[in-house]
Write a protein that holds these residues in place. Structure first.
Motif, PDB file in Angstrom:
ATOM      1  N   SER A  67      -5.689  12.287  17.562  1.00 53.30           N
ATOM      2  CA  SER A  67      -6.946  12.131  17.632  1.00 53.30           C
ATOM      3  C   SER A  67      -8.264  11.557  16.731  1.00 53.30           C
ATOM      4  CB  SER A  67      -7.610  14.318  17.851  1.00 53.30           C
ATOM      5  OG  SER A  67      -7.992  14.328  16.542  1.00 53.30           O
ATOM      6  N   ILE A  68      -9.545  12.016  16.878  1.00 53.33           N
ATOM      7  CA  ILE A  68     -10.166  10.959  16.399  1.00 53.33           C
ATOM      8  C   ILE A  68     -10.632  11.981  15.204  1.00 53.33           C
ATOM      9  CG2 ILE A  68     -11.556  10.812  17.881  1.00 53.33           C
ATOM     10  CD1 ILE A  68     -13.043  12.587  17.571  1.00 53.33           C
ATOM     11  N   PHE A  69      -9.954  12.812  15.139  1.00 52.37           N
ATOM     12  CA  PHE A  69      -9.967  13.632  13.517  1.00 52.37           C
ATOM     13  C   PHE A  69      -8.263  13.562  13.003  1.00 52.37           C
ATOM     14  CE2 PHE A  69     -10.548  16.416  17.626  1.00 52.37           C
ATOM     15  CZ  PHE A  69     -12.322  16.721  17.691  1.00 52.37           C
ATOM     16  N   GLU A  70      -7.931  12.894  12.731  1.00 53.62           N
ATOM     17  CA  GLU A  70      -6.614  12.348  12.564  1.00 53.62           C
ATOM     18  C   GLU A  70      -7.404  11.555  10.768  1.00 53.62           C
ATOM     19  OE1 GLU A  70      -2.901   9.368  12.382  1.00 53.62           O
ATOM     20  OE2 GLU A  70      -3.862   9.959  14.144  1.00 53.62           O
ATOM     21  N   LYS A  71      -6.656  11.840   9.907  1.00 54.26           N
ATOM     22  CA  LYS A  71      -6.759  11.607   8.329  1.00 54.26           C
ATOM     23  C   LYS A  71      -8.298  12.135   7.868  1.00 54.26           C
ATOM     24  CE  LYS A  71      -3.305   8.203   9.006  1.00 54.26           C
ATOM     25  NZ  LYS A  71      -3.015   6.619   8.077  1.00 54.26           N
ATOM     26  N   SER A  72      -9.417  12.517   8.585  1.00 50.22           N
ATOM     27  CA  SER A  72     -10.861  12.099   8.429  1.00 50.22           C
ATOM     28  C   SER A  72     -10.611  13.412   7.715  1.00 50.22           C
ATOM     29  CB  SER A  72     -11.540  12.855   9.589  1.00 50.22           C
ATOM     30  OG  SER A  72     -12.601  13.085   9.156  1.00 50.22           O
ATOM     31  N   ARG A  73     -11.269  13.412   6.604  1.00 47.85           N
ATOM     32  CA  ARG A  73     -11.598  14.222   5.382  1.00 47.85           C
ATOM     33  C   ARG A  73     -13.485  15.322   5.349  1.00 47.85           C
ATOM     34  NH1 ARG A  73     -11.688  11.310  -0.105  1.00 47.85           N
ATOM     35  NH2 ARG A  73     -12.323   9.657   1.081  1.00 47.85           N
ATOM     36  N   THR A  74     -13.518  15.055   6.689  1.00 50.66           N
ATOM     37  CA  THR A  74     -14.594  15.723   7.005  1.00 50.66           C
ATOM     38  C   THR A  74     -14.002  16.997   7.393  1.00 50.66           C
ATOM     39  OG1 THR A  74     -15.851  13.459   7.690  1.00 50.66           O
ATOM     40  CG2 THR A  74     -16.869  15.571   8.202  1.00 50.66           C
ATOM     41  N   PRO A  75     -14.773  18.549   7.451  1.00 54.40           N
ATOM     42  CA  PRO A  75     -14.222  19.755   7.610  1.00 54.40           C
ATOM     43  C   PRO A  75     -14.702  19.578   9.751  1.00 54.40           C
ATOM     44  CG  PRO A  75     -15.685  20.044   6.257  1.00 54.40           C
ATOM     45  CD  PRO A  75     -16.202  18.395   6.722  1.00 54.40           C
ATOM     46  N   LEU A  76     -13.424  20.382  10.189  1.00 58.92           N
ATOM     47  CA  LEU A  76     -13.101  20.269  11.503  1.00 58.92           C
ATOM     48  C   LEU A  76     -14.647  20.516  12.362  1.00 58.92           C
ATOM     49  CD1 LEU A  76     -10.921  18.883  14.029  1.00 58.92           C
ATOM     50  CD2 LEU A  76     -10.126  21.066  13.015  1.00 58.92           C
ATOM     51  N   TYR A 106     -24.326   8.379   5.661  1.00 62.33           N
ATOM     52  CA  TYR A 106     -24.626   8.119   6.307  1.00 62.33           C
ATOM     53  C   TYR A 106     -23.396   6.725   6.965  1.00 62.33           C
ATOM     54  CZ  TYR A 106     -26.514   4.488   9.738  1.00 62.33           C
ATOM     55  OH  TYR A 106     -26.863   3.869  11.036  1.00 62.33           O
ATOM     56  N   LYS A 107     -22.670   6.424   5.983  1.00 61.84           N
ATOM     57  CA  LYS A 107     -21.351   5.359   6.623  1.00 61.84           C
ATOM     58  C   LYS A 107     -20.327   6.721   6.669  1.00 61.84           C
ATOM     59  CE  LYS A 107     -18.109   3.837   4.480  1.00 61.84           C
ATOM     60  NZ  LYS A 107     -17.184   2.947   3.374  1.00 61.84           N
ATOM     61  N   THR A 108     -19.977   8.211   7.237  1.00 61.01           N
ATOM     62  CA  THR A 108     -19.441   8.916   7.057  1.00 61.01           C
ATOM     63  C   THR A 108     -19.736   9.290   8.534  1.00 61.01           C
ATOM     64  OG1 THR A 108     -19.076   9.944   5.515  1.00 61.01           O
ATOM     65  CG2 THR A 108     -18.821  11.618   7.242  1.00 61.01           C
ATOM     66  N   ALA A 109     -21.064   9.508   8.514  1.00 55.78           N
ATOM     67  CA  ALA A 109     -21.844   9.904   9.975  1.00 55.78           C
ATOM     68  C   ALA A 109     -22.015   8.815  11.145  1.00 55.78           C
ATOM     69  CB  ALA A 109     -23.173  10.242   9.502  1.00 55.78           C
ATOM     70  N   TRP A 110     -22.442   8.007  10.706  1.00 55.05           N
ATOM     71  CA  TRP A 110     -22.021   6.112  11.639  1.00 55.05           C
ATOM     72  C   TRP A 110     -20.967   6.283  12.446  1.00 55.05           C
ATOM     73  CZ3 TRP A 110     -19.590   2.020  11.986  1.00 55.05           C
ATOM     74  CH2 TRP A 110     -19.847   0.847  13.530  1.00 55.05           C
ATOM     75  N   ARG A 111     -20.022   6.474  11.261  1.00 57.85           N
ATOM     76  CA  ARG A 111     -18.375   6.163  11.834  1.00 57.85           C
ATOM     77  C   ARG A 111     -18.197   7.741  12.826  1.00 57.85           C
ATOM     78  NH1 ARG A 111     -13.837   9.043  10.126  1.00 57.85           N
ATOM     79  NH2 ARG A 111     -11.414   7.751  10.449  1.00 57.85           N
ATOM     80  N   MET A 112     -18.476   8.953  12.633  1.00 61.29           N
ATOM     81  CA  MET A 112     -17.846  10.018  13.882  1.00 61.29           C
ATOM     82  C   MET A 112     -18.952   9.664  14.693  1.00 61.29           C
ATOM     83  SD  MET A 112     -18.606  13.312  10.674  1.00 61.29           S
ATOM     84  CE  MET A 112     -18.783  14.587  11.843  1.00 61.29           C
ATOM     85  N   ALA A 113     -20.609   9.243  14.952  1.00 53.15           N
ATOM     86  CA  ALA A 113     -20.568   8.750  15.546  1.00 53.15           C
ATOM     87  C   ALA A 113     -19.861   8.204  16.800  1.00 53.15           C
ATOM     88  CB  ALA A 113     -22.346   8.051  15.456  1.00 53.15           C
ATOM     89  N   ALA A 114     -19.500   6.318  15.513  1.00 53.87           N
ATOM     90  CA  ALA A 114     -18.845   5.285  16.992  1.00 53.87           C
ATOM     91  C   ALA A 114     -17.321   6.235  16.846  1.00 53.87           C
ATOM     92  CB  ALA A 114     -18.393   4.625  15.342  1.00 53.87           C
ATOM     93  N   LEU A 115     -16.720   6.767  16.519  1.00 47.96           N
ATOM     94  CA  LEU A 115     -15.538   7.405  17.209  1.00 47.96           C
ATOM     95  C   LEU A 115     -15.957   8.173  18.424  1.00 47.96           C
ATOM     96  CD1 LEU A 115     -13.072   8.394  13.392  1.00 47.96           C
ATOM     97  CD2 LEU A 115     -12.872   6.068  15.576  1.00 47.96           C
TER      98      LEU A 115
END
Length: 219
Positions: A67-76, A106-115
């Motif tokens: 899923s788009i959450f795989e390997k992410s360290r951002t809380p679910l 912003y880097k994390t937010a941008w990646r999340m938005a793109a995914l």
């Protein structure tokens, strides 16, 4: 994730654990056939890792893998809230807005938005929508962070939305706002005989020869 308000969202997803449970139920669910022992199983939550274990053979399923959450360290929960913002916003969500709302870089937010955009474009509208006598509303918008300069359009994604009144919806990422990009998407994803409502954007005014729908301009 159906549309709701912020209070209802946090009542349904108060913790990362609740989000993980929801993700497991949506993707697999109790009774899911174990890929190892091939038996319908009850799945138990493992406390040592983000996984569920088969009652028969102990095989583990990790709901976030694939899923788009795989390997992410951002809380679910933050991921779920970001998706909530996308599904309830009428004008899209920029990376800067996600950064402000979630308290991430912003880097994390941008990646999340793109995914999230990529996932929404992939899963929305598996089949054509509309049909004889049905109304489909079509519009497009620019998605992306705040940009400046004459070439700002080149640095944003164009997302096209098609919504059947009282029915399904789909999102498509298109190269630009020309009729050569927009009309083929309508032809491919809206059933013949549909009444298509658009704004007065000139790309919709002259349909391509292969179209088979009734265009109606409606503000």
């Amino acid at each position: 994730m159906k549309q709701t308000n912020v209070r209802q969202f946090f009542a349904q997803f108060p913790t990362d654990e609740a989000c993980l449970e929801h993700l497991f139920n949506v993707r697999f669910g109790q009774g899911h056939e174990c890929p190892k022992c091939e038996r319908s199983a009850k799945w138990y939550r493992l406390q040592s890792e983000q996984a569920f274990s088969c009652q028969w053979c102990g095989h583990h399923i990790h709901p976030q893998v694939g899923s788009i959450f795989e390997k992410s360290r951002t809380p679910l929960q933050l991921w779920f809230y970001a998706i909530f913002l996308f599904t309830t916003s009428k004008h899209g969500v920029s990376g800067k807005e996600l950064q402000r709302q979630l308290g991430v870089t912003y880097k994390t937010a941008w990646r999340m938005a793109a995914l999230i955009r990529e996932h929404m474009a992939a899963v929305d509208g598996e089949g054509p929508i509309g049909g004889e006598g049905k109304v489909v509303e079509v519009d497009e918008t620019f998605c992306g962070g705040v940009t400046k300069g004459m070439d700002w359009r080149e640095r944003k994604a164009v997302v096209m939305g098609m919504v059947e009144r009282g029915g399904d919806a789909m999102l498509k990422v298109v190269p630009d706002q020309t009729r050569w990009s927009l009309i083929p998407e309508i032809v491919e994803n809206v059933k013949p005989g549909s009444e298509v409502h658009t704004d007065e954007h000139k790309a919709y005014q002259k349909a391509l020869p292969v179209t088979d729908y009734t265009p109606v301009n409606a503000v």
